[in-house]
Design a protein around this motif. Sequence first.
Motif, PDB file in Angstrom:
ATOM      1  N   PHE A  25       0.832  -1.202   0.000  1.00 42.31           N
ATOM      2  CA  PHE A  25       0.000   0.000   0.000  1.00 42.31           C
ATOM      3  C   PHE A  25       0.871   1.257   0.000  1.00 42.31           C
ATOM      4  CE2 PHE A  25      -2.256   3.159   2.721  1.00 42.31           C
ATOM      5  CZ  PHE A  25      -3.322   3.438   1.878  1.00 42.31           C
ATOM      6  N   VAL A  26       1.836   1.320   0.908  1.00 41.36           N
ATOM      7  CA  VAL A  26       2.716   2.482   1.038  1.00 41.36           C
ATOM      8  C   VAL A  26       3.574   2.664  -0.217  1.00 41.36           C
ATOM      9  CG1 VAL A  26       4.733   3.362   2.296  1.00 41.36           C
ATOM     10  CG2 VAL A  26       2.753   2.519   3.561  1.00 41.36           C
ATOM     11  N   GLU A  27       4.115   1.569  -0.734  1.00 39.24           N
ATOM     12  CA  GLU A  27       4.978   1.657  -1.913  1.00 39.24           C
ATOM     13  C   GLU A  27       4.199   1.985  -3.182  1.00 39.24           C
ATOM     14  OE1 GLU A  27       7.138  -2.045  -1.980  1.00 39.24           O
ATOM     15  OE2 GLU A  27       8.493  -1.381  -0.370  1.00 39.24           O
ATOM     16  N   LYS A  28       3.070   1.332  -3.367  1.00 35.69           N
ATOM     17  CA  LYS A  28       2.276   1.542  -4.589  1.00 35.69           C
ATOM     18  C   LYS A  28       1.789   2.982  -4.709  1.00 35.69           C
ATOM     19  CE  LYS A  28      -1.671  -0.091  -7.174  1.00 35.69           C
ATOM     20  NZ  LYS A  28      -2.382  -1.258  -7.583  1.00 35.69           N
ATOM     21  N   PHE A  29       1.353   3.556  -3.585  1.00 37.86           N
ATOM     22  CA  PHE A  29       0.791   4.900  -3.626  1.00 37.86           C
ATOM     23  C   PHE A  29       1.772   5.964  -3.131  1.00 37.86           C
ATOM     24  CE2 PHE A  29      -2.899   1.986  -3.123  1.00 37.86           C
ATOM     25  CZ  PHE A  29      -3.424   2.170  -4.387  1.00 37.86           C
TER      26      PHE A  29
ATOM     27  N   PHE B  51       3.398   6.145  11.329  1.00 37.63           N
ATOM     28  CA  PHE B  51       2.580   4.936  11.502  1.00 37.63           C
ATOM     29  C   PHE B  51       3.273   3.949  12.431  1.00 37.63           C
ATOM     30  CE2 PHE B  51       1.381   0.610  10.134  1.00 37.63           C
ATOM     31  CZ  PHE B  51       0.043   0.671  10.462  1.00 37.63           C
ATOM     32  N   ASN B  52       2.540   3.449  13.425  1.00 32.25           N
ATOM     33  CA  ASN B  52       3.060   2.469  14.377  1.00 32.25           C
ATOM     34  C   ASN B  52       2.311   1.151  14.169  1.00 32.25           C
ATOM     35  OD1 ASN B  52       3.905   0.931  16.528  1.00 32.25           O
ATOM     36  ND2 ASN B  52       3.371   2.430  18.085  1.00 32.25           N
ATOM     37  N   TYR B  53       2.950   0.229  13.471  1.00 34.92           N
ATOM     38  CA  TYR B  53       2.342  -1.065  13.144  1.00 34.92           C
ATOM     39  C   TYR B  53       1.860  -1.789  14.399  1.00 34.92           C
ATOM     40  CZ  TYR B  53       1.899  -5.831  11.382  1.00 34.92           C
ATOM     41  OH  TYR B  53       1.417  -7.070  11.075  1.00 34.92           O
ATOM     42  N   ASP B  54       2.676  -1.782  15.444  1.00 32.77           N
ATOM     43  CA  ASP B  54       2.354  -2.520  16.675  1.00 32.77           C
ATOM     44  C   ASP B  54       1.110  -2.007  17.384  1.00 32.77           C
ATOM     45  OD1 ASP B  54       4.475  -4.228  16.325  1.00 32.77           O
ATOM     46  OD2 ASP B  54       5.851  -3.011  17.508  1.00 32.77           O
ATOM     47  N   LYS B  55       0.700  -0.794  17.121  1.00 31.71           N
ATOM     48  CA  LYS B  55      -0.515  -0.246  17.732  1.00 31.71           C
ATOM     49  C   LYS B  55      -1.770  -0.886  17.118  1.00 31.71           C
ATOM     50  CE  LYS B  55      -3.137   4.000  18.208  1.00 31.71           C
ATOM     51  NZ  LYS B  55      -3.358   5.332  17.693  1.00 31.71           N
ATOM     52  N   HIS B  56      -1.656  -1.282  15.862  1.00 35.43           N
ATOM     53  CA  HIS B  56      -2.818  -1.772  15.120  1.00 35.43           C
ATOM     54  C   HIS B  56      -2.880  -3.286  14.947  1.00 35.43           C
ATOM     55  CE1 HIS B  56      -3.867   2.337  14.053  1.00 35.43           C
ATOM     56  NE2 HIS B  56      -2.584   2.527  13.791  1.00 35.43           N
ATOM     57  N   PHE B  57      -1.703  -3.946  14.925  1.00 33.61           N
ATOM     58  CA  PHE B  57      -1.682  -5.362  14.567  1.00 33.61           C
ATOM     59  C   PHE B  57      -0.722  -6.169  15.436  1.00 33.61           C
ATOM     60  CE2 PHE B  57      -2.417  -2.973  10.588  1.00 33.61           C
ATOM     61  CZ  PHE B  57      -3.690  -3.428  10.293  1.00 33.61           C
ATOM     62  N   TYR B  58      -1.009  -7.472  15.539  1.00 35.76           N
ATOM     63  CA  TYR B  58      -0.083  -8.414  16.157  1.00 35.76           C
ATOM     64  C   TYR B  58       0.891  -8.881  15.082  1.00 35.76           C
ATOM     65  CZ  TYR B  58      -3.643  -8.823  19.815  1.00 35.76           C
ATOM     66  OH  TYR B  58      -4.534  -8.565  20.798  1.00 35.76           O
TER      67      TYR B  58
ATOM     68  N   TRP C 220      -5.315   7.953   4.868  1.00 38.25           N
ATOM     69  CA  TRP C 220      -3.872   7.900   4.627  1.00 38.25           C
ATOM     70  C   TRP C 220      -3.569   8.231   3.167  1.00 38.25           C
ATOM     71  CZ3 TRP C 220      -0.762   3.084   6.698  1.00 38.25           C
ATOM     72  CH2 TRP C 220       0.606   3.339   6.629  1.00 38.25           C
ATOM     73  N   TYR C 221      -4.340   7.653   2.260  1.00 40.20           N
ATOM     74  CA  TYR C 221      -4.159   7.894   0.825  1.00 40.20           C
ATOM     75  C   TYR C 221      -4.431   9.355   0.465  1.00 40.20           C
ATOM     76  CZ  TYR C 221      -5.042   7.525  -4.210  1.00 40.20           C
ATOM     77  OH  TYR C 221      -5.022   7.715  -5.563  1.00 40.20           O
ATOM     78  N   VAL C 222      -5.531   9.893   0.940  1.00 40.25           N
ATOM     79  CA  VAL C 222      -5.910  11.275   0.620  1.00 40.25           C
ATOM     80  C   VAL C 222      -4.883  12.261   1.163  1.00 40.25           C
ATOM     81  CG1 VAL C 222      -7.612  13.098   1.079  1.00 40.25           C
ATOM     82  CG2 VAL C 222      -8.383  10.817   0.388  1.00 40.25           C
ATOM     83  N   GLU C 223      -4.430  12.028   2.378  1.00 36.76           N
ATOM     84  CA  GLU C 223      -3.486  12.945   3.022  1.00 36.76           C
ATOM     85  C   GLU C 223      -2.052  12.762   2.525  1.00 36.76           C
ATOM     86  OE1 GLU C 223      -4.385  15.490   5.084  1.00 36.76           O
ATOM     87  OE2 GLU C 223      -6.391  14.837   4.480  1.00 36.76           O
ATOM     88  N   GLY C 224      -1.743  11.580   2.003  1.00 35.94           N
ATOM     89  CA  GLY C 224      -0.393  11.304   1.551  1.00 35.94           C
ATOM     90  C   GLY C 224       0.546  10.894   2.674  1.00 35.94           C
ATOM     91  N   LYS C 225       0.049  10.885   3.888  1.00 37.01           N
ATOM     92  CA  LYS C 225       0.819  10.482   5.064  1.00 37.01           C
ATOM     93  C   LYS C 225      -0.150   9.903   6.082  1.00 37.01           C
ATOM     94  CE  LYS C 225       0.519  14.956   7.314  1.00 37.01           C
ATOM     95  NZ  LYS C 225       1.197  16.025   7.975  1.00 37.01           N
ATOM     96  N   TYR C 226       0.383   9.109   7.002  1.00 42.88           N
ATOM     97  CA  TYR C 226      -0.495   8.502   7.998  1.00 42.88           C
ATOM     98  C   TYR C 226      -0.979   9.550   8.989  1.00 42.88           C
ATOM     99  CZ  TYR C 226      -2.424   5.844  11.762  1.00 42.88           C
ATOM    100  OH  TYR C 226      -3.294   5.381  12.716  1.00 42.88           O
TER     101      TYR C 226
END
Length: 159
Positions: free
Chosen positions: A56-60, A67-74, A134-140
């Motif tokens: 997602f990040v690379e494509k767009f 962005f903190n991955y650990d806050k959202h996912f295991y 995230w996409y609209v803003e261009g940043k998380y």
Amino acid sequence: METEKHIEFSKLKHAYHTIKNFLESESGDDVTSLNTKIVGDLGLSGDDNYFLLVKFVEKFQLEHSDFNYDKHFYSEAELYDSAAALYNLLVISIWLPLKTIELLTFNKLKISKPTFYKPARSVSDMTFRDLLVWYVEGKYVADANIKYKLLKEWNKDFL
């Protein structure tokens, strides 16, 4: 504090369809609302959601430093390490016979069953809306902090 931002309808519509198509293509499942969750609804956990977010990040070409991955996912290791697997094997050896008894009694008899392994910390998952912002803003940006208000678009043929 919620920030109100103005956006053109056509830009928001394009973003909506772009991210919806991306999520459906990557997950193989339907995105039914802005509240569709990556893990909870699309079933992408562990490495699956990690690689989805990298793509997602690379494509767009999106900024991801906040962005903190650990806050959202295991992580994959939290979900599927050998201790968790052994624990779940033991639990299923007890759970399955108890569930069978419940089914044989047409669920008239409810039996307390052991629960399967869950990591100790809690996470929040992410929604289609989170990725859209995230996409609209261009940043998380935490989506709860932004509210979009549509701009009136002038019909150039009318003038």
